[in-house]
Scaffold this motif. Sequence first.
Motif: not given
Length: 156
Positions: A74, A108, A131
Amino acid sequence: MKHLSIALGLLFALAATSHAEEIGSVNTEWKLTGSHKLVVEAFDDPKVEGVACFVGKPERGGIAGAFGVAEEVSDVSIACRQVGPIRFKESVPLQEDAFSERRSIIFKTLHVVRMVDRKRNTLVYLTYTDKIISGSAKNSVTAVTVDRATPIPVKD
């Protein structure tokens, strides 16, 4: 019927994503089957001519990365800049996804959200990933100030 509507929703979400242009990349970890790297991509705001955003993001190599099944981390960063005269192609909402991109097969997504700061006549761009079930608090923010002579046309 329920499965069909979920599948159609996913296909619509995938079709609605914008595409970025890769500017460059650097390797961060060598792998025989493809290195991990940091990639910088640019995308032009689809509703605001003269604004481009540059997103830095990691991409996994290895076998999973080669087949496009690796779930990307991320960690993302963003810098948006005025790259020409700013013109609004249409009114913009106070907040909306200006760009999104899948970061794993289904689960995601990387988002770049455009927000309007009316008081400062500024476009604020926030990037983060989510997500289906849970997301990450890792984010990055940048802003582009619009000349006061060009008020931002907000869609109420």
